[in-house]
Enzyme design. Structure first.
Site, PDB file in Angstrom:
ATOM      1  N   HIS A 295       0.809  -1.220   0.000  1.00  0.00           N
ATOM      2  CA  HIS A 295       0.000   0.000   0.000  1.00  0.00           C
ATOM      3  C   HIS A 295       0.839   1.264   0.000  1.00  0.00           C
ATOM      4  O   HIS A 295       0.321   2.381  -0.121  1.00  0.00           O
ATOM      5  CB  HIS A 295      -0.928  -0.021   1.227  1.00  0.00           C
ATOM      6  CG  HIS A 295      -2.167   0.781   1.051  1.00  0.00           C
ATOM      7  ND1 HIS A 295      -2.548   1.775   1.934  1.00  0.00           N
ATOM      8  CD2 HIS A 295      -3.131   0.756   0.099  1.00  0.00           C
ATOM      9  CE1 HIS A 295      -3.678   2.311   1.542  1.00  0.00           C
ATOM     10  NE2 HIS A 295      -4.054   1.714   0.426  1.00  0.00           N
ATOM     11  N   LYS A 297       3.078   4.378  -1.079  1.00  0.00           N
ATOM     12  CA  LYS A 297       3.057   5.238  -2.259  1.00  0.00           C
ATOM     13  C   LYS A 297       4.239   6.197  -2.166  1.00  0.00           C
ATOM     14  O   LYS A 297       4.210   7.168  -1.411  1.00  0.00           O
ATOM     15  CB  LYS A 297       1.720   5.974  -2.341  1.00  0.00           C
ATOM     16  CG  LYS A 297       0.552   4.988  -2.549  1.00  0.00           C
ATOM     17  CD  LYS A 297      -0.792   5.593  -2.283  1.00  0.00           C
ATOM     18  CE  LYS A 297      -1.899   4.560  -2.521  1.00  0.00           C
ATOM     19  NZ  LYS A 297      -1.903   3.479  -1.514  1.00  0.00           N
ATOM     20  N   HIS A 541      -8.827  10.946  -0.068  1.00  0.00           N
ATOM     21  CA  HIS A 541      -8.122   9.664  -0.087  1.00  0.00           C
ATOM     22  C   HIS A 541      -6.841   9.801   0.731  1.00  0.00           C
ATOM     23  O   HIS A 541      -6.130   8.834   0.968  1.00  0.00           O
ATOM     24  CB  HIS A 541      -7.805   9.246  -1.529  1.00  0.00           C
ATOM     25  CG  HIS A 541      -7.282   7.849  -1.654  1.00  0.00           C
ATOM     26  ND1 HIS A 541      -5.947   7.553  -1.868  1.00  0.00           N
ATOM     27  CD2 HIS A 541      -7.904   6.651  -1.567  1.00  0.00           C
ATOM     28  CE1 HIS A 541      -5.780   6.246  -1.930  1.00  0.00           C
ATOM     29  NE2 HIS A 541      -6.946   5.671  -1.738  1.00  0.00           N
ATOM     30  N   LYS A 543      -4.646  10.225   4.132  1.00  0.00           N
ATOM     31  CA  LYS A 543      -4.770   9.678   5.484  1.00  0.00           C
ATOM     32  C   LYS A 543      -3.909  10.526   6.408  1.00  0.00           C
ATOM     33  O   LYS A 543      -2.713  10.697   6.151  1.00  0.00           O
ATOM     34  CB  LYS A 543      -4.296   8.229   5.574  1.00  0.00           C
ATOM     35  CG  LYS A 543      -5.172   7.236   4.800  1.00  0.00           C
ATOM     36  CD  LYS A 543      -4.721   7.107   3.387  1.00  0.00           C
ATOM     37  CE  LYS A 543      -5.454   5.969   2.689  1.00  0.00           C
ATOM     38  NZ  LYS A 543      -5.575   6.191   1.233  1.00  0.00           N
TER      39      LYS A 543
END
Length: 658
Positions: A295, A297, A541, A543
């Site tokens: 996950h 990025k 999107h 966090k």
């Protein structure tokens, strides 16, 4: 520093906060009452089968589904031609084949247990019938005119819609052509005063002033940032063709390494996407623990002039860079060290260099050795943030503190200032996906996870029963005096009234199967609101996690990360607390006041309404409004796999995920 429009950053995507009281204002509705409220709410009735979901806690993470790839093998094009979650597949389908409010020739009944299935990697429930029904992807689908009175759509967005009716949603998401003024803005951004190097992505359809100081991926890959030699892209969901087109023409044949977590069919499809590009190579991240994802990025960009690291929250697909609220940390341009330099040369006070190398070493991949060596050869001493990662594994002893929430606990204990009356400082969390939390807060959220988030100074105070107010945001937030507990996560109306409309919910994969097992959690939820950054209608999107003061004028720390609210992302203790188990790769950066020379132990943050005073204070650009606003009695958290048919979205459409 602030977000355009003369305001400081302020929106939340999904979050939560811990408070000294054990419960938000008012008792949460009973389990049966809450379920009835969901089933017969203002957005249409629905039914759900009694079959149980996977017992794994991470069933709602953005895990890829391979069913669209199987469709492609059968000559069908029912979804995006890259691996993605079932929720995103549903969004793609609704964009391609929208259902207008007047169209009632559909079923709102979720298929019975016999028709439900999980994907090959245990990737969550597939409640869509798209596998059985070939459908046109809508590349040339007709775009109906949207009237301004519909569903609270922002005026600026409606004007833009009318200008681009001939383009499909996918084409509009990909279209990004920088104007000369925007190019100058990017140049000024690189050379301006921005002590935090924390940015939002550009959003199409909002006032242009709010995109001042924001970045598109094409900006990041622009020659203005450096003369590219090679690059590495770490990500979860990747559209290879689209990614290549984001590079300037002169850089498109430079070596590109893609680090991913795909397996079997989805891996084969990813590699097939890259066949036309001889310059692309791959590194497969090992995911040996079930239900884990890659996950992270991150971009590693090697230039003739040096090296840059970019840690962000966007997938490498067009829609994630179009009309969502996303976060980016952009490193300085790191110069190459003099030849012969050895040891700890080029290290920062935050140990960023050694921590980044340790993170890359955790992949245990020879493919990444070249990049580890390159980092070693550069001077990263100007870095002011702390790296916070998760890597799959079971860790004991001192290794427990290398990753996940125990890493955050260690950093806060060692480098955050002690907070007077700390039990009154809430913790705010904002995220786009939620895993299974257990039967109640004591199982993880209000025990080990909270203990890490409230650490400060040289000690950790154990606060049971969420004694620190928790604010969770999942596209909805509220602003009373700090309640006992808050989490920022978007409401149904947040999604319905967003720039994208209901399909925005495809990036919020919270399922009814998980939600109905943890109704206790919903009493912590707060709405998404981002007037301060002009992004209230751009579904988050991003966090983020932070610890604000009781009056929300200061924050003790701020974290932007890929990690959602799940044990898979943050880790969960096992074996009576002697072992930390993490399923997924995640990466983020932690901002602490001490690393930026703020000796008072906190950052100032702006309120929603800006004052006229010309003070010289430096404000941390929180991207959403503080304090968060609690869900009202009629607010419901967005759940992707139930229909919403009683009220149209900003495009005049309904949401039926099947």
């Amino acid at each position: 520093m602030g977000w355009g429009g003369g305001a400081g950053l302020r929106g939340v995507k999904a979050g939560w906060a811990f408070s000294s009281s054990s419960r938000a204002r008012g008792a949460p509705p009973g389990r049966r009452a809450y379920r009835n409220m969901l089933q017969e709410g203002a957005h249409g009735k629905w039914t759900v089968s009694s079959s149980d979901e996977s017992t794994e806690e991470n069933s709602d993470s953005e895990k890829p589904s391979t069913s669209s790839l199987l469709d492609a093998a059968r000559g069908r094009t029912s979804g995006p031609q890259y691996p993605c979650s079932e929720a995103r597949k549903a969004a793609h389908k609704r964009k391609a084949s929208p259902l207008k409010l007047s169209d009632r020739s559909f079923s709102t009944e979720i298929p019975p247990a016999g028709k439900q299935r999980t994907s090959q990697e245990g990737l969550g429930w597939c409640l869509s019938s798209s596998d059985e029904e070939p459908e046109d992807r809508g590349r040339h689908a007709r775009k109906e005119t949207v009237k301004e009175e519909k569903c609270g759509a922002p005026k600026e967005y409606l004007l833009n819609l009318c200008k681009g009716d001939e383009l499909s949603e996918n084409q509009k998401a990909e279209e990004y052509n920088e104007t000369p003024s925007e190019a100058q803005d990017t140049w000024d951004l690189l050379n301006g005063e921005n002590p935090f190097s924390f940015f939002l992505t550009k959003v199409r359809g909002i006032e242009q002033s709010y995109n001042s100081g924001a970045l598109h991926i094409k900006d990041i890959l622009s020659p203005l940032f450096g003369t590219l030699v090679s690059s590495a892209q770490f990500n979860y969901c990747i559209d290879v063709g689209w990614l290549v087109r984001q590079y300037p023409q002169e850089f498109r044949k430079k070596p590109l390494l893609i680090v991913h977590g795909e397996k079997r069919e989805s891996k084969a499809e990813l590699l097939a996407q890259a066949r036309p590009y001889e310059n692309i190579s791959f590194c497969q991240a090992k995911l040996d623990i079930a239900f884990g994802t890659h996950h992270t990025k991150m971009m590693l960009l090697l230039y003739e002039e040096g090296l840059r690291v970019v840690i962000h929250t966007s997938n490498l697909i067009a829609e994630d860079w179009h009309q969502k609220t996303q976060g980016i940390w952009l490193s300085p341009l790191y110069p190459r060290l003099p030849q012969g330099t050895t040891g700890s040369a080029g290290e920062s006070e935050t140990n960023f260099k050694s921590d980044l190398i340790s993170y890359l070493l955790a992949y245990n991949s020879p493919t990444l050795k070249e990049w580890i060596d390159l980092i070693q050869e550069h001077d990263l001493s100007e870095t002011r943030v702390y790296l916070l990662g998760s890597t799959p594994g079971r860790y004991q002893g001192s290794d427990k503190e290398k990753w996940g929430h125990l890493r955050l606990r260690k950093l806060l204990k060692e480098h955050a200032s002690s907070i007077p009356a700390q039990e009154s400082w809430p913790v705010v969390g904002q995220f786009s996906s939620i895993g299974s939390m257990g039967a109640d807060g004591s199982k993880w959220l209000c025990s080990e996870f909270q203990e890490s988030l409230v650490a400060a100074g040289s000690s950790v105070t154990t606060l049971l029963k969420c004694d620190v107010p928790i604010h969770l945001s999942f596209v909805q937030v509220t602003s009373p005096p700090p309640p006992p507990s808050m989490k920022v996560y978007p409401t149904v109306n947040n999604v319905r009234q967003s720039l994208e409309g209901y399909p925005a919910g495809g990036s919020l994969p919270y399922s009814i199967q998980t939600a109905q097992k943890q109704l206790w959690l919903h009493s912590y939820f707060h709405k998404w609101s981002a007037e301060v950054s002009g992004r209230s209608h751009a579904i988050p999107h991003i966090k983020t996690y932070m610890r604000p003061s009781p009056d929300f004028q200061k924050i003790a720390w701020f974290l932007v990360t890929s990690a959602n609210l799940s044990k898979a992302a943050w880790g969960a203790l096992e074996k009576n607390g002697t072992q930390l188990m993490i399923r997924s790769y995640e990466l983020g950066v932690l901002f602490l006041p001490s690393a930026f020379g703020f000796d008072k132990g906190y950052f100032h943050v702006r309120g929603k309404v800006l004052s006229e005073s010309n003070d010289s204070a430096i404000y941390f650009p929180v991207p959403y409004d503080l304090p968060p606003e609690q869900y009202g009695s009629k607010d419901q958290p967005w759940i992707w796999n139930i229909p919403y048919t009683n009220a149209p979205d900003t495009h005049g459409n309904m949401w039926v995920p099947s």
